[in-house]
Scaffold this motif. Structure first.
Motif, short mmCIF file in Angstrom:
data_model
loop_
_atom_site.label_atom_id
_atom_site.label_comp_id
_atom_site.label_asym_id
_atom_site.label_seq_id
_atom_site.Cartn_x
_atom_site.Cartn_y
_atom_site.Cartn_z
N MET A 80 0.83 -1.20 0.00
CA MET A 80 0.00 0.00 0.00
C MET A 80 0.87 1.26 0.00
N LEU A 81 1.95 1.24 0.75
CA LEU A 81 2.79 2.42 0.85
C LEU A 81 4.18 2.22 0.26
N TYR A 82 4.71 1.02 0.39
CA TYR A 82 6.10 0.73 0.02
C TYR A 82 6.43 1.14 -1.40
N GLY A 83 5.53 0.89 -2.33
CA GLY A 83 5.78 1.20 -3.74
C GLY A 83 5.95 2.68 -4.01
N SER A 84 5.37 3.52 -3.18
CA SER A 84 5.48 4.97 -3.41
C SER A 84 6.70 5.58 -2.71
N TYR A 85 7.41 4.81 -1.92
CA TYR A 85 8.58 5.36 -1.22
C TYR A 85 9.77 5.50 -2.16
#
Length: 179
Positions: A80-85
């Motif tokens: 959910m968040l990892y890909g946008s980091y």
């Protein structure tokens, strides 16, 4: 840090070696399954040992390959968040996850798995099915497989810290399913 990175390459080789063994177990499982189906339907012959060895080999596949899956970053994650980091943010998430989740949970599984195996071995635990197999060999895979996973987790931690320090470039992307 260079010595630790050399150590991680040895751990990577160990994980890769056991992944090859797991691949052979996949072939063995498929062969046994096909043989078992043919013998049961064509010749009306069946054996509990042939059925049990399939799930024991499956356990071997899972336990022996998990460290390599971690090494190649192929494990399942909730993205959910990892890909946008940013790449640096992903490294920090990995370091946090390895230290606070992977190492403690795998350590507990090694500790519990060892007593699980040892009791089975001491009791010479066997399947209750006629012609069944002993259980202790497959139960030995639990602490062994989790020990491999812990070792690879420590290697991945070293690699991530080295990448954060600029001592190495770490591939942190993973293959997502194409939609």
């Amino acid at each position: 840090m260079a010595a630790l990175l050399r150590l991680t390459s040895y751990v990577d080789r160990i994980s890769r070696f056991f992944a090859y063994i797991a691949a052979v177990l996949v072939l063995a499982t498929c062969t046994i399954s096909a043989f078992n189906a043919v013998s049961r339907y064509a010749f009306d012959l069946s054996s509990n040992a042939w059925l049990e060895i399939q799930w024991q080999l499956f356990a071997g596949i899972f336990m022996l390959a998990s460290a390599h899956v971690l090494q190649v970053n192929g494990h399942v994650r909730v993205d959910m968040l990892y890909g946008s980091y940013s790449p640096r943010g992903k490294l920090w998430v990995d370091v946090f996850g390895i230290i606070f989740f992977l190492i403690p949970s795998v350590s507990v599984m090694i500790w519990l798995g060892w007593s699980f195996f040892l009791k089975s071995y001491m009791d010479a635990e066997m399947s209750s099915n006629a012609g069944g197999l002993p259980y202790w060999p497959v139960k030995a895979l639990m602490p062994f497989g989790f020990a491999l996973l812990l070792l690879q987790g420590l290697a991945e931690l070293i690699k991530r810290i080295a990448a954060l320090q600029g001592a190495q470039v770490e591939k942190i992307e993973y293959e997502a399913l194409q939609q």
